[in-house]
Motif scaffolding. Structure first.
Motif, PDB file in Angstrom:
ATOM      1  N   ARG A 274       0.825  -1.205   0.000  1.00  0.00           N
ATOM      2  CA  ARG A 274       0.000   0.000   0.000  1.00  0.00           C
ATOM      3  C   ARG A 274       0.862   1.259   0.000  1.00  0.00           C
ATOM      4  N   GLY A 275       1.961   1.227   0.773  1.00  0.00           N
ATOM      5  CA  GLY A 275       2.835   2.392   0.824  1.00  0.00           C
ATOM      6  C   GLY A 275       3.510   2.666  -0.509  1.00  0.00           C
ATOM      7  N   LEU A 276       4.019   1.626  -1.173  1.00  0.00           N
ATOM      8  CA  LEU A 276       4.680   1.824  -2.464  1.00  0.00           C
ATOM      9  C   LEU A 276       3.688   2.248  -3.535  1.00  0.00           C
ATOM     10  N   LEU A 277       2.472   1.696  -3.496  1.00  0.00           N
ATOM     11  CA  LEU A 277       1.473   2.107  -4.477  1.00  0.00           C
ATOM     12  C   LEU A 277       1.071   3.568  -4.261  1.00  0.00           C
ATOM     13  N   ALA A 278       0.964   3.977  -3.007  1.00  0.00           N
ATOM     14  CA  ALA A 278       0.657   5.386  -2.738  1.00  0.00           C
ATOM     15  C   ALA A 278       1.766   6.297  -3.258  1.00  0.00           C
ATOM     16  N   LEU A 279       3.026   5.871  -3.115  1.00  0.00           N
ATOM     17  CA  LEU A 279       4.140   6.653  -3.653  1.00  0.00           C
ATOM     18  C   LEU A 279       4.033   6.763  -5.168  1.00  0.00           C
ATOM     19  N   ALA A 280       3.712   5.651  -5.835  1.00  0.00           N
ATOM     20  CA  ALA A 280       3.575   5.685  -7.296  1.00  0.00           C
ATOM     21  C   ALA A 280       2.428   6.589  -7.726  1.00  0.00           C
ATOM     22  N   GLU A 281       1.303   6.505  -7.035  1.00  0.00           N
ATOM     23  CA  GLU A 281       0.149   7.323  -7.420  1.00  0.00           C
ATOM     24  C   GLU A 281       0.401   8.803  -7.157  1.00  0.00           C
ATOM     25  N   ALA A 282       1.215   9.097  -6.135  1.00  0.00           N
ATOM     26  CA  ALA A 282       1.516  10.505  -5.856  1.00  0.00           C
ATOM     27  C   ALA A 282       2.361  11.129  -6.963  1.00  0.00           C
TER      28      ALA A 282
END
Length: 660
Positions: A274-282
């Motif tokens: 979830r953390g890495l996906l949030a970084l990608a989406e940001a």
């Protein structure tokens, strides 16, 4: 300012205004210092130190200067190598060489002892440095091998010779502080590199010997009969442990089993996913989304299928029918197994995409599996004797695989484990035909078959992008809008920070007001030192100061803090760190999500020792109370305390808010 710094100030100011001249000067020094014969007369190490000092004192961006140094060093050594190959033994009669006969003898001795590694070693060894490239050219070292050693050694040489001067020029006081530790880190870095070069072959040899023993134990052929046919893949895979490629195949197989077990055991995403996906989406804006969509087409079903058909047809035409069937089996089986697992497991995709008609379940990524299987088939199809083409195929294919895998994350359509599982599945099934069939016989046309397949893949990728079919861009999530205002101050906000490793500590407050930083914290709090190469060097100072060290980065929902403040007390080794993210924008100003921690910094052997502590209730009251009074805020209770203006608090609570 010292007398020396005052005298050099005009020079530093001119260089800061003309950084291109500084880069050209550094490149010229590196070129002359590396050039055969000329380098014997040029004090290159001293000049590089002075150039680095000028760069450090002028606060010029260091990366372009390092690039200039690398280019100059590579060009100087390349010209020296050409002189050696062109003049051969005539070099011994040159006047400068006759003046330094020992340098040429030492360079020849170094080359005879270490071979190609002498180019890397000679880059850092006194008088041999400008002579060794000419000597290896004179003695017939292959150009490709020399170029690899030349570029790799220049990438290490440039910072080793330039950075000490940069540190010195940045600040004489800072230079005295960190010079010893900087040199220690450089020595450790080079020592670690050569230790790995020495250690890896010694680890590789026992592994392959163990694989050879296992291969002899299982025999050359599988057991006879019908059961032997079923055991043939396992038998061949066990015998493949004799080779490095076999170990890599088993590593991919274990990775696939691990991700599959994780998908079965915990169908939902892990916190770090979830953390890495949030970084990608940001990071995903319109341009990045479009670029990622174009790149992800290379792993699409249509381009991969056409490239596989082209490869199989070329092999079939070249009378390599058995290998053509293996190629089709490797890619088709990887894609079919990927879609079968999707249907069986039903792992949900991010952003609720599983409920849409365009996307199936998440695990594993069929795009990653398809492109990984195709690239692996390319490598296994090529005969070993075309070593250069195999390496180029491996490097280009690995780049394509990596880009396709990253685009699935950047586009927000897969969790990281889906991508890892897809890559591992593709490598496992793509290499299995080669492992079972033994791809070691010579083949005249396999190289052209692989080139044709790669061309078809690129052409089909371009066509699907232009037609926007069968994988349209509108099916992918739009870039996230993170600045949408909320209508009410009572709308729920995040209660815990979502870091790159997953959910982390809870926020200490939701704070209303303040445009650039949360209202009320100044002047007790000051901005944290920014991350620049000068402040980064302070982390290796033997006397670290809490007020001078930059704050370690933290993320929430893929974003760095919008404001970072520190508060240092009487003890210079302790500081409070306040990180603030804009949680929402309201008509009355932003609402900040606050995170607080206590840093205790003590000297260490090569780096400071940093310990972080969460604040207790009394510390929070002492820190937030004065700031809320200056900002005119009152505290309202909740899962995360909310600090609002008194009028908003009175409207929200008829009995009024309570002061902190």
């Amino acid at each position: 300012m010292s007398g020396l710094e005052a005298a050099l100030e005009p020079v530093f100011a001119w260089l800061a205004a003309n950084p291109a001249w500084a880069g050209a000067f550094i490149g010229l020094i590196a070129f002359a210092e590396s050039l055969a014969l000329v380098g014997l007369l040029v004090p290159g190490a001293f000049l590089m130190f002075l150039a680095g000092a000028a760069v450090g004192g002028s606060n010029i961006d260091i990366l372009p200067m390092l690039a200039w140094a690398v280019v100059g060093a590579v060009a100087g050594d390349s010209l020296s190598y050409w002189l050696g190959r062109h003049f051969r033994d005539q070099l011994r009669g040159f006047p400068v060489v006759r003046r330094y006969p020992g340098a040429l003898a030492r360079a020849e001795s170094l080359f005879h002892r270490h071979g190609g590694k002498s180019v890397v070693i000679g880059r850092f060894v006194g008088p041999v440095r400008p002579v060794i490239p000419a000597v290896v050219g004179m003695l017939g070292m292959p150009p490709g091998r020399f170029l690899l050693a030349n570029v790799s050694s220049a990438l290490a040489w440039a910072p080793a010779y330039l950075l000490p001067g940069v540190v010195f020029g940045a600040s004489l006081v800072l230079a005295m502080e960190v010079m010893g530790r900087l040199m220690a880190w450089l020595v450790l870095g080079f020592g670690g590199f050569f230790l790995l070069r020495w250690l890896i072959p010694r680890i590789d040899r026992p592994l392959r010997l163990a694989g050879n023993r296992l291969a002899r134990a299982v025999g050359r052929h599988p057991p006879p009969g019908q059961w032997g046919q079923w055991l043939r893949p396992l038998h061949a895979a066990l015998r493949a442990l004799r080779h490095r490629q076999g170990w890599l195949w088993w590593l991919a197989f274990v990775a696939f089993l691990g991700t599959l077990t994780e998908a079965l055991w915990t169908p939902g995403p892990q916190g770090w996913e979830r953390g890495l996906l949030a970084l990608a989406e940001a990071q995903r804006g319109d341009l990045l989304r479009r670029t990622a969509w174009v790149m992800t087409q290379a792993g699409g079903l249509l381009p991969v299928s056409l490239a596989t058909v082209a490869l199989a047809a070329a092999l079939w035409r070249a009378d390599e029918r058995r290998r053509a069937r293996f190629a089709v089996f490797g890619v088709v089986s990887a894609v079919l197994v990927a879609y079968a697992l999707k249907g069986l497991l039903g792992t949900p995709r991010p952003n609720g995409l599983t409920a849409t008609a365009e996307f199936a379940a998440a695990f594993p990524s069929a795009h990653a599996a398809g492109i990984a299987a195709l690239v692996t088939v390319w490598v296994t199809v090529l005969p070993p004797r075309v070593r250069l083409l195999r390496w180029l195929t491996l490097l280009a294919g690995a780049l394509v695989m990596t880009l396709v895998a990253l685009t699935r994350l950047l586009l927000g359509v897969h969790w990281p484990l889906d991508i890892v599982g897809g890559l591992a599945l593709g490598i496992t099934l793509g290499a299995l035909p080669g492992v079972v069939g033994g791809a070691r016989q010579a083949g005249r046309h396999r190289g052209m078959s692989v080139v044709l397949s790669a061309g078809v893949l690129l052409a089909a990728t371009g066509v699907t992008q232009m037609l926007d079919w069968p994988d349209p861009i509108n099916a992918y999530p739009e870039p996230a809008d993170r600045s949408v205002p909320i209508r009410s101050l009572d709308d729920p906000l995040a209660t815990h920070r979502l870091g790159l490793g997953g959910p982390a500590e809870g926020f200490v407050a939701q704070w209303q007001g303040g445009e650039q930083v949360p209202a009320g914290f100044e002047p007790d709090w000051q901005p944290a030192p920014p991350w620049r190469w000068q402040t980064l060097l302070r982390w290796i100072s033997p006397r670290p100061s809490a007020a001078r060290l930059p704050v370690l980065p933290r993320w929430h929902d893929g974003r760095r803090p919008d404001a970072v403040l520190i508060r240092v007390g009487e003890d210079p080794r302790r500081r409070w760190v306040l990180r603030a993210w804009r949680g929402a924008v309201t008509p009355d100003g932003p609402i900040w999500l606050l995170s607080l921690e206590r840093d205790v910094i003590r000297p260490g052997v090569l780096l400071p020792r940093l310990r972080r502590h969460a604040p207790g209730p009394e510390a929070l009251a002492a820190l937030l109370g004065p700031a809320s009074q200056r900002a005119g805020l009152v505290r309202l209770p909740g899962p995360v305390p909310r600090y609002r203006s008194s009028s908003d608090a009175a409207a929200a609570s008829p009995q009024g808010g309570t002061s902190p």
